[in-house]
Design a protein around this motif. Structure first.
Motif, PDB file in Angstrom:
ATOM      1  N   ALA A 128     -11.318  -9.838   7.537  1.00  0.00           N
ATOM      2  CA  ALA A 128     -11.546 -10.787   6.443  1.00  0.00           C
ATOM      3  C   ALA A 128     -10.261 -11.553   6.129  1.00  0.00           C
ATOM      4  O   ALA A 128     -10.289 -12.757   5.849  1.00  0.00           O
ATOM      5  N   LYS A 129      -9.132 -10.846   6.224  1.00  0.00           N
ATOM      6  CA  LYS A 129      -7.846 -11.466   5.933  1.00  0.00           C
ATOM      7  C   LYS A 129      -7.534 -12.555   6.977  1.00  0.00           C
ATOM      8  O   LYS A 129      -7.094 -13.664   6.628  1.00  0.00           O
ATOM      9  N   ILE A 130      -7.805 -12.228   8.262  1.00  0.00           N
ATOM     10  CA  ILE A 130      -7.561 -13.198   9.352  1.00  0.00           C
ATOM     11  C   ILE A 130      -8.446 -14.422   9.159  1.00  0.00           C
ATOM     12  O   ILE A 130      -8.031 -15.559   9.396  1.00  0.00           O
ATOM     13  N   ASP A 131      -9.674 -14.167   8.641  1.00  0.00           N
ATOM     14  CA  ASP A 131     -10.594 -15.297   8.398  1.00  0.00           C
ATOM     15  C   ASP A 131     -10.205 -16.099   7.154  1.00  0.00           C
ATOM     16  O   ASP A 131     -10.915 -17.031   6.770  1.00  0.00           O
ATOM     17  N   GLN A 146     -12.436 -12.466  -2.665  1.00  0.00           N
ATOM     18  CA  GLN A 146     -13.501 -12.569  -1.650  1.00  0.00           C
ATOM     19  C   GLN A 146     -13.602 -11.279  -0.840  1.00  0.00           C
ATOM     20  O   GLN A 146     -14.694 -10.840  -0.486  1.00  0.00           O
ATOM     21  N   ARG A 147     -12.448 -10.664  -0.544  1.00  0.00           N
ATOM     22  CA  ARG A 147     -12.482  -9.382   0.185  1.00  0.00           C
ATOM     23  C   ARG A 147     -13.190  -8.316  -0.671  1.00  0.00           C
ATOM     24  O   ARG A 147     -13.979  -7.525  -0.193  1.00  0.00           O
TER      25      ARG A 147
END
Lengths: 499, 317
Positions: free
Chosen positions: B213-216, B222-223
Motif C-alpha cells: 500500500a505504501k509503494i502504491d 488510507q492504509r
C-alpha cells in the motif's frame, strides 16, 4: 384399580385428619398448660418491680467483652432479679430438657452478648438447656419460611424479622402467646411492642391476639454537631427538648454557600428512602395504615413529605446526592463533618462519641416535629424484631418457650440489651434508671425518642416499598409532582392489597 | 500356547470381574470419556435453564416456596409493566454505550501498542493495562461511586480546586450524569479485553500488505482504512460481541455504583431481575425477565456469529 385409588385417597384423608386432630389437641394442651401457669399474675413484681432492689454496683459487674465468654461468674448475672412464674414445673413444661432457639446470628459475647446473658439466665433459673440455632437474618427469613411451610416442629422458638411478623401471622406460622400479656401491661413497655406483636389478621383465629415477645429494637435519634451550628450563629441549645422543622429549615438555610449542609436524608433505595419518608410522615402525625386498616399513601402528609424532600433538594439545602444515599452514606457525611444534623439509628451514638467530644462537638437530640400536618410530634422511627413460638412445636416445649418469653419481657434482659449491648430497650423503666444512674450517655434522649417511636407493619410491606420507590424518587427529583407520585403509589397498593 | 497361558487372567472371581470391566470400558469408551462432562453440563447448565423455563411459567406465592402454573401470567405482567420497558431502554443505552466506548478506546490503545517496537516494553504496557481488567467489577463500581460522590468525591475536589466548578456537583444524583458514569465505569473495565483482542488482530496482519500500500502511495489514513480495518474486522466483531453480551447482562457495576438510581435512571435489566427475584422472592416473574434477557442475548449472538463467519470467508476469499 378404582378400589385401590379409593383406598389410597381414604388413607391419605385419614392421615391428614389425624394430623389435624393431633395439632388441635396440641393447641389445647399448650394453651391449657400456659393458662394454668398464671403469667399474668404478679407479673409486675416479677418482671419489673423486683429490679428496684437491684443494686447498681452489682448490675454494673458485667463481663469483659474482649476476654470473657460467659456471664455466669459476674455479679450482674448472679444477682439478676427474675424468677419464672410459680408452678411452671408442675405443668408439661416441667418435663422439657431443652429448647432450640433460632437466633439472628451468633448468640455470643462478641456479637450478641445480651442474648447470651438471657439464654444463660433462662438455663440457670429453669434447668432447661437452650440450643441456639444461629442464622444470619437474611438467610433466616427464608429458612423460617421453609420449615414453617413444612410444619416442622424445630426450632421451637425463633427470632422473626419485624416486617415479616404480619406475613407469618397471616399464614398461621406464629403461635399465640396471649397468656404472657394483660391489658394493663402495655403501659410498662414502649408503644412499638404492641404494634409488633398484636394482630387480628390470623385467618384461623377471630379477634386480636399476641404473637411474640421482644427481641431487639433500633430507633432513630437526632445527631447534632453543636460546634457547626454555633459557627452559623444558631444557638445549639435550641435543639434541646422541643423543636420543629422551622428550626431545621432555618439551619439548612444558614449553611447555604458553605461546604457543610444543615441536614440530609436518605432516598437512595427502598429500605432507606422509606426510613426518611416514614419519619417525616410521622413527625406530622401522618400514618401509612389508616384507622380502617387500609394502607394509604395518597394523603396530605405523604404529599407534604415528598414536596418537602423535593424543595429541600431543589433549593440546594440538602446534598443533591441524597437521591443516591443508602446505608452508610449519610453516616460517612456526618462523620466527615459535612452535615450538621442527621437522623440515624441509635447505634450510631457510640460511634459518633468515638470521633467527637460529647456535648461540645456532638449531641444526641430528639428529632424535630413538623411545622405542618394533622398532629405534629417529635416522632422517631422504631425498627424492632420479635421472638415467637413455632406453632408446630411440641406443646411442652411451646410452654417452655413462653417462660423464655417471660424472661425476655423482664427487666434484667432489657437492661442488658440497653446498657451492655447498646440496643434499645422495650421497657420504659430501663431508660429512667439508666439516665438516673448516668449509665448510658444520652440515655434519656434515647428513651424519649423511642417512647415517641412509631412502628407500622403491614403485609407485603417490602414489596410495596419497592414499587413505591420509583414514583417517589421521581417526585423528589422533580420529574413528577408529589400528587402524581402518591396517586401512582396508591393505585399499586390498592391492587396489591386488594383494598 | 505358552504365551496364551501367560497373558490369561487368573480364573479367580476378581480376575473375572476385571475382565468384564475391561471389556465394558472397551465397548463404551465414548460414553465413559464424555459421560462426566455431559453430566456436569446437565447439572450446571441444562437443569438450571430447564428450571428457569419451568419457573417462568409459574407464579410465585409465599416467599417463592409455593407456585401455581400460569404459563403466560409472568410474561403478560412483564410486557405490561412500564418499569420493565424503562429497564430495557436503560440496558440498551448502557450496553451500547459501553460497547462503543470500550471498542473505540480499545482500538486506539491497540494501535498505539502495536507501534511499540520493543516487544518487552509492549508486554509491560499490556500487562499494566490488563490490571484494570483484573479488578472485580463490584470493586470498580464502589470505586467510581466514591470518586463521583458529590460531597466527598475526588472528582468534585479536583474540579473545585481548578475552578471548573463553583459548587459541588451531584454526579450520581442526576439522571444523565449517573448513566454516563456507569457507562464510563463499565467501559473502563472492558477496554483491556478489547485492546488485547484487537492487538492480536493487528499483529496478525501481514506486513507486506502495508508495504504494498505504501509503494502504491497510500497515506497513513488510507492504509488504516483499506488494510487495517478489513483485516481487523473479525477481531472487532469478536471483541464487540463479547463486550456487548457482558454489558447487556451487567449487574455488579450499576448495582455498586448507583443501585439503579436515581429514580430508575440506571436500572438495567439485571437490577430489575434482582429486585424481583432476590429482594421480593418473586422467582416466577424474575425468571420470565431472565428468559427475555437470555433470548435477546442468544439472538444477537447468533446474528453476530453469522456476520463474523461471512466476513472470515470474505477475507479468506
Amino acid at each position: 384399580m378404582k378400589r385401590r385409588r379409593f383406598l389410597t385417597a381414604t388413607a391419605a384423608a385419614s392421615v391428614m385428619g389425624m394430623t389435624g386432630t393431633v395439632q388441635g389437641q396440641q393447641d389445647d394442651t399448650y394453651l391449657q398448660a400456659a393458662r394454668s401457669i398464671g403469667f399474668d399474675q404478679n407479673w409486675q413484681q416479677r418482671r419489673i418491680q423486683a429490679a428496684s432492689d437491684w443494686p447498681m454496683e452489682q448490675r454494673m459487674d458485667v463481663p469483659d467483652r474482649q476476654q470473657d465468654t460467659t456471664w455466669t461468674g459476674t455479679g450482674s448475672f448472679q444477682s439478676a432479679p427474675w424468677e419464672p412464674p410459680e408452678g411452671w414445673q408442675d405443668t408439661i413444661a416441667g418435663e422439657v430438657d431443652s429448647i432450640q432457639i433460632l437466633n439472628h446470628g451468633a448468640a455470643n459475647m462478641e456479637f450478641d452478648p445480651a442474648t447470651l446473658a438471657t439464654h444463660e439466665l433462662f438455663e440457670e433459673k429453669t434447668g432447661i438447656t437452650v440450643e441456639p440455632l444461629e442464622i444470619g437474618v437474611d438467610q433466616a427469613n427464608l429458612r423460617e419460611q421453609q420449615f414453617l411451610s413444612a410444619q416442622q416442629g424445630e426450632p421451637q422458638v425463633m427470632n422473626v424479622d419485624g416486617p415479616l411478623t404480619p406475613v407469618f401471622v397471616q399464614q398461621g406460622f406464629l403461635e399465640v402467646v396471649d397468656p404472657l400479656y394483660t391489658s394493663e401491661m402495655w403501659d410498662s413497655y414502649i408503644p412499638a411492642l404492641r404494634s409488633l406483636v398484636e394482630w387480628d389478621i390470623n385467618p384461623r383465629l377471630e379477634g386480636t391476639h399476641q404473637y411474640g415477645f421482644p427481641n431487639i429494637a433500633e430507633g432513630t435519634v437526632g445527631n447534632l454537631r453543636p460546634d457547626l451550628v454555633q459557627e452559623q450563629d444558631i444557638d445549639p441549645s435550641r435543639f434541646d427538648g422541643e423543636w420543629s422543622w422551622d428550626l431545621l429549615e432555618e439551619m439548612m438555610q444558614a449553611f447555604e454557600g458553605t461546604d457543610v449542609f444543615g441536614y440530609a436524608y436518605y432516598a437512595g433505595n427502598p429500605v432507606y428512602l422509606f426510613y426518611s419518608f416514614r419519619q417525616l410522615l410521622y413527625q406530622q402525625g401522618g400514618r401509612l395504615v389508616a384507622e380502617d386498616g387500609t394502607v394509604q399513601v395518597d394523603t396530605g402528609p405523604a404529599r407534604t413529605v415528598l414536596q418537602k424532600m423535593f424543595e429541600w433538594r431543589d433549593n440546594g439545602w440538602v446534598p443533591g446526592d441524597v437521591i443516591a444515599y443508602g446505608e452508610g452514606d449519610l453516616i460517612d457525611l456526618f462523620l466527615a463533618g459535612r452535615v450538621a444534623y442527621a437522623d440515624a439509628f441509635s447505634d450510631f451514638v457510640p460511634r459518633s462519641l468515638e470521633q467527637y467530644e460529647a456535648d461540645t462537638q456532638y449531641r444526641a437530640v430528639q428529632p424535630p416535629m413538623a411545622n405542618t400536618g394533622p398532629d405534629p410530634s417529635q416522632a422517631s422511627l422504631v425498627a424492632p424484631n420479635c421472638t415467637a413460638i413455632n406453632p408446630f412445636a411440641d406443646a411442652a416445649q411451646k410452654v417452655a418457650g413462653l417462660i423464655y418469653g417471660d424472661l425476655r419481657l423482664s427487666y434484667p434482659s432489657q437492661w442488658w440489651e440497653f446498657t451492655y449491648e447498646g440496643n434499645l430497650s422495650f421497657m420504659d423503666k430501663v431508660y429512667d434508671d439508666a439516665a438516673a444512674g448516668d449509665v448510658v450517655q444520652y440515655g434519656d434522649v434515647l428513651g424519649n425518642a423511642v417512647d415517641n417511636g412509631v412502628l407500622e407493619l403491614f403485609p407485603q410491606q417490602q414489596a410495596i416499598f419497592q414499587r413505591l420507590t420509583d414514583p417517589f424518587q421521581r417526585a423528589i427529583t422533580g420529574e413528577i409532582s408529589a400528587e402524581e407520585a402518591t396517586a401512582q403509589g396508591q393505585e399499586f397498593i390498592d391492587s396489591a392489597l386488594n383494598q | 500356547m505358552a504365551s496364551e497361558t501367560r497373558y490369561r487372567a487368573p480364573q479367580t472371581s476378581f480376575g473375572r470381574l476385571k475382565r468384564r470391566v475391561s471389556a465394558f470400558a472397551n465397548d463404551h469408551i465414548r460414553a465413559l470419556l464424555l459421560g462426566p462432562t455431559l453430566l456436569a453440563l446437565v447439572i450446571i447448565f441444562v437443569y438450571p435453564v430447564a428450571f428457569l423455563v419451568w419457573s417462568s411459567l409459574h407464579t410465585t406465592l409465599g416467599f417463592g416456596l409455593e407456585t401455581q402454573f400460569a404459563p403466560t401470567a409472568n410474561y403478560q405482567q412483564m410486557l405490561s409493566d412500564p418499569v420493565f420497558w424503562n429497564a430495557v431502554e436503560k440496558t440498551l443505552i448502557y450496553s451500547f454505550g459501553s460497547l462503543l466506548l470500550s471498542l473505540s478506546v480499545g482500538l486506539v490503545v491497540a494501535l498505539a501498542l502495536d507501534k511499540v517496537v520493543r516487544r518487552r516494553v509492549r508486554d509491560v504496557y499490556t500487562t499494566l493495562l490488563l490490571l484494570s481488567w483484573a479488578v472485580p467489577l463490584s470493586i470498580v463500581g464502589v470505586t467510581w461511586r466514591w470518586m463521583f460522590n458529590g460531597q466527598l468525591g475526588v472528582v468534585n475536589k479536583i474540579l473545585l480546586d481548578l475552578g471548573v466548578l463553583s459548587s459541588a456537583y451531584s454526579w450520581l444524583g442526576n439522571s444523565l450524569s449517573a448513566m454516563v458514569i456507569v457507562i464510563l465505569a463499565d467501559s473502563w473495565s472492558r477496554i483491556p479485553f478489547a485492546t488485547v483482542i484487537m492487538l492480536a488482530g493487528l499483529q496478525a496482519i501481514p506486513r507486506e500488505q502495508y508495504d504494498a500500500a505504501k509503494i502504491d502511495g497510500a497515506t497513513t489514513f488510507q492504509r488504516f482504512r483499506h488494510v487495517t480495518l478489513p483485516y481487523l474486522r473479525p477481531s472487532f466483531f469478536v471483541a464487540g460481541l463479547i463486550t456487548w453480551m457482558f454489558a447487556f447482562r451487567a449487574f455488579a457495576i450499576p448495582m455498586a455504583t448507583t443501585s439503579g438510581g436515581p429514580a430508575g435512571a440506571t436500572e438495567v435489566l439485571a437490577i430489575y431481575i434482582h429486585r424481583f427475584g432476590i429482594q421480593l422472592t418473586d422467582y416466577g416473574f424474575a425468571s420470565a425477565v431472565s428468559m427475555f434477557l437470555v433470548a435477546v442475548t442468544l439472538v444477537v449472538a447468533a446474528v453476530y456469529v453469522n456476520v463474523i463467519l461471512v466476513q472470515i470467508q470474505e477475507i479468506e476469499a
